[in-house]
Design an enzyme around this catalytic site. Structure first.
Site, PDB file in Angstrom:
ATOM      1  N   LEU A 170      37.758  38.839  33.036  1.00  0.00           N
ATOM      2  CA  LEU A 170      38.833  38.583  33.996  1.00  0.00           C
ATOM      3  C   LEU A 170      38.209  39.025  35.502  1.00  0.00           C
ATOM      4  CD1 LEU A 170      41.760  39.936  31.988  1.00  0.00           C
ATOM      5  CD2 LEU A 170      41.050  37.577  32.244  1.00  0.00           C
ATOM      6  N   ASN A 171      38.109  38.050  36.279  1.00  0.00           N
ATOM      7  CA  ASN A 171      37.182  38.278  37.437  1.00  0.00           C
ATOM      8  C   ASN A 171      38.020  37.848  38.763  1.00  0.00           C
ATOM      9  OD1 ASN A 171      34.924  38.920  39.004  1.00  0.00           O
ATOM     10  ND2 ASN A 171      34.524  36.799  39.158  1.00  0.00           N
ATOM     11  N   GLY A 172      39.503  38.142  38.659  1.00  0.00           N
ATOM     12  CA  GLY A 172      40.225  37.699  39.672  1.00  0.00           C
ATOM     13  C   GLY A 172      40.356  38.714  40.864  1.00  0.00           C
ATOM     14  N   LYS A 178      35.650  42.379  43.075  1.00  0.00           N
ATOM     15  CA  LYS A 178      35.344  43.436  42.678  1.00  0.00           C
ATOM     16  C   LYS A 178      33.995  43.678  41.786  1.00  0.00           C
ATOM     17  CE  LYS A 178      37.226  47.627  40.441  1.00  0.00           C
ATOM     18  NZ  LYS A 178      38.518  48.063  39.726  1.00  0.00           N
ATOM     19  N   GLN A 199      42.121  30.866  37.755  1.00  0.00           N
ATOM     20  CA  GLN A 199      43.546  31.002  37.438  1.00  0.00           C
ATOM     21  C   GLN A 199      44.453  30.427  38.508  1.00  0.00           C
ATOM     22  OE1 GLN A 199      43.478  35.567  38.448  1.00  0.00           O
ATOM     23  NE2 GLN A 199      45.401  35.164  37.813  1.00  0.00           N
ATOM     24  N   GLY A 228      48.304  37.345  38.065  1.00  0.00           N
ATOM     25  CA  GLY A 228      47.938  38.178  36.917  1.00  0.00           C
ATOM     26  C   GLY A 228      47.380  37.563  35.685  1.00  0.00           C
ATOM     27  N   ASN A 250      38.554  43.013  30.955  1.00  0.00           N
ATOM     28  CA  ASN A 250      38.411  43.199  32.309  1.00  0.00           C
ATOM     29  C   ASN A 250      36.909  43.282  32.973  1.00  0.00           C
ATOM     30  OD1 ASN A 250      41.249  43.122  32.625  1.00  0.00           O
ATOM     31  ND2 ASN A 250      41.506  45.214  32.407  1.00  0.00           N
ATOM     32  N   ASP A 303      35.693  45.136  35.275  1.00  0.00           N
ATOM     33  CA  ASP A 303      35.592  46.332  35.673  1.00  0.00           C
ATOM     34  C   ASP A 303      35.671  47.301  34.648  1.00  0.00           C
ATOM     35  OD1 ASP A 303      38.199  46.570  35.251  1.00  0.00           O
ATOM     36  OD2 ASP A 303      38.637  47.325  37.130  1.00  0.00           O
ATOM     37  N   LYS A 347      38.092  51.843  38.428  1.00  0.00           N
ATOM     38  CA  LYS A 347      39.250  51.710  39.437  1.00  0.00           C
ATOM     39  C   LYS A 347      39.096  52.078  40.593  1.00  0.00           C
ATOM     40  CE  LYS A 347      41.373  49.239  36.080  1.00  0.00           C
ATOM     41  NZ  LYS A 347      41.304  47.917  36.178  1.00  0.00           N
TER      42      LYS A 347
END
Length: 510
Positions: A115-117, A129, A192, A223, A252, A254, A397
């Site tokens: 998930l790279n949004g 990020k 997305q 999301g 995720n 990260d 984070k």
């Protein structure tokens, strides 16, 4: 018309608002449909089909929002039951995956999705990020590619990497992934959805045109729960099923602990009951730092993800109890592709709406409607939790987390971080750095001559104008507080063990 990560900071932000009860579902839906039709007419012809699919997805999400706003909380606390024995398996129960040809066969049935949004704004960075350097000048994306390439080279497999981008990260990510063309990793990307932000008072969409570039602030990526529909719309879901892929591993970008685990893959594909678990959620034991994390419950005879946003106010303390709810969701998910396709074909995919209240720079109060990818667990048969070691949950984070992963607490090999064997404890230290001086990556890096030795550290709290010289060693509990107007420079070679330092301290190296 014919009928994914922002993380709200509190449960209040995420509850459907009660202020829309005066609107009937038909009135609200009819008004929105009219507004979305006007938006669609502004769309260039070559983008119209894709945009229509996205706006139809938003229309359905909005209808769910209006419904939940009228009926209230979707969870009746008294109907929550204890999970059945076996609903959450222990990682120690999993068998080794064998070797050689067996592992190659298992890996060839796997797709890895990151998930790279998200943007790096929380750490003061521009752009995705995933392109922030986190260890040895390697980014989150670099480490991910190294991990998968190592698997493919070692076992002769062809595990693809898929990035779910947002309109915020897509352009920069596409430029970056060109450098991986010579790697033994086939990389795919898809975007997305982009959904219109809604005025909180009027429920009218903010954008007046479908072109994002001209009114970017009026749109948002909804999301990670948007994964299912966007993955389907991209054509990749059907493509991978046709290639013989069977499971997708989602995490995720990260979370540096979310690597491909061969024991889990073997459990899903090579065990006594291969393929019967359609959805596996990795959970891990809660600590006091994880009390807001979603947990698994039994509800209406199904395994279900319970988020703090769904908890009635009078039971929030119960939800946060480490004794009552002992595990939380890491957002590492393993999902059977054919089951995903079937659920979407039958339109039985069910995820609660997350309402994210925000205020724009111009003072406009808006809402963003989102969903969580893990909430779909109740839509799948044979869904299970798997209680994994904490090492599989290593999110970055804030710069507090960055300090940990850059230190000698971890060794780096083939893109994977593992806890140093020299550390005597399984747990990671608790680190809290002052956000004003350490919150942005560029400021954070300037404050360390080198990253301190943290092998024997339990707890570090730093506040104010503090710098660290080279080769500093931190042990036990270390608290450093520079009050307003003061500065503390920890000299090179200093060994701080169970120390509290405050006031002014400036020692110049000679």
């Amino acid at each position: 018309m014919t009928t994914t990560s922002l993380s709200p900071s509190s449960s209040e932000q995420r509850r459907p608002s009660a202020e829309f009860k005066h609107l009937t579902k038909q009135e609200a839906q009819g008004r929105l449909t009219h507004d979305l039709e006007k938006l669609l007419h502004t769309c260039p012809t070559h983008l119209r089909e894709a945009t229509q699919k996205e706006l139809e997805g938003f229309e359905k999400l909005f209808a769910r929002f209006i419904y939940e706003s009228s009926v209230g909380a979707s969870i009746n606390w008294d109907k929550i039951e204890r999970l059945d024995q076996g609903s959450v398996r222990g990682y120690g129960e999993l068998m080794e995956a064998g070797s050689g040809e067996i592992l190659r066969s298992l890996l060839n049935k796997l797709v890895v999705v990151k998930l790279n949004g998200g943007l790096g704004t929380s750490m003061g960075c521009k752009g995705p990020k995933s392109i922030i350097p986190v260890r040895s000048d390697l980014t989150f994306l670099d480490l991910t590619v190294q991990q998968i390439e190592h698997l493919n080279k070692r076992y002769g497999s062809e595990v693809p990497l898929v990035l779910m981008n947002s309109f915020n990260t897509d352009e920069d990510t596409e430029k970056v992934i060109r450098k991986y063309q010579g790697f033994k990793v086939k990389t795919y990307t898809f975007n997305q959805s982009h959904y219109p932000r809604i005025n909180r008072e009027s429920l009218v969409p903010l954008p007046t045109t479908s072109t994002i570039d001209n009114n970017r602030e009026s749109w948002y990526p909804p999301g990670h729960g948007d994964f299912y529909q966007s993955f389907k719309n991209s054509g990749l879901l059907d493509q991978f099923i046709n290639q013989g892929k069977e499971y997708v591993f989602i995490s995720n970008i990260d979370n540096l602990g979310a690597t491909v685990d061969l024991r889990i893959l073997n459990f899903l594909l090579g065990g006594q009951h291969p393929g019967q678990c359609e959805f596996l959620m990795e959970v891990t034991d809660k600590t006091r730092a994880d009390v807001k994390g979603g947990t698994l419950i039994k509800y209406e005879n199904k395994v279900r993800l319970l988020e703090i946003a769904q908890v009635p106010k009078e039971h929030v303390d119960d939800f946060k109890s480490v004794k009552t709810f002992k595990i939380f969701n890491t957002n590492n998910l393993w999902i059977k592709l054919s089951a995903m396709s079937e659920v979407m074909q039958e339109k039985t995919l069910d995820m609660e709406v997350i309402v994210n209240n925000k205020t724009l720079d111009n003072g406009t109060n808006i809402i963003q409607l989102e969903q969580a990818v893990g909430a779909a667990i109740k839509s799948f048969n044979g869904a299970l939790g798997l209680n994994v070691p904490r090492s599989r949950f290593l999110p970055v984070k804030k710069t507090d987390d960055l300090l940990l992963v850059m230190s000698n607490l971890y060794n780096l090999q083939h893109g994977t971080l593992t806890m140093s064997s020299l550390r005597q404890f399984d747990t990671t230290p608790l680190v809290k750095l002052g956000s004003f001086h350490f919150g942005k990556v560029k400021d954070f890096l300037k404050r360390f001559g080198t990253i301190p030795d943290m092998l024997e550290l339990d707890h570090l709290a730093v506040s104010g104008d503090v710098t660290f010289g080279r080769r500093v060693v931190l042990k036990g509990t270390v608290i450093i507080i520079a009050n307003h107007g003061d500065r503390i420079d920890i000299p090179a070679g200093a060994i701080l063990e169970n120390k509290i330092i405050s006031g002014n301290l400036r020692i110049l190296d000679h």
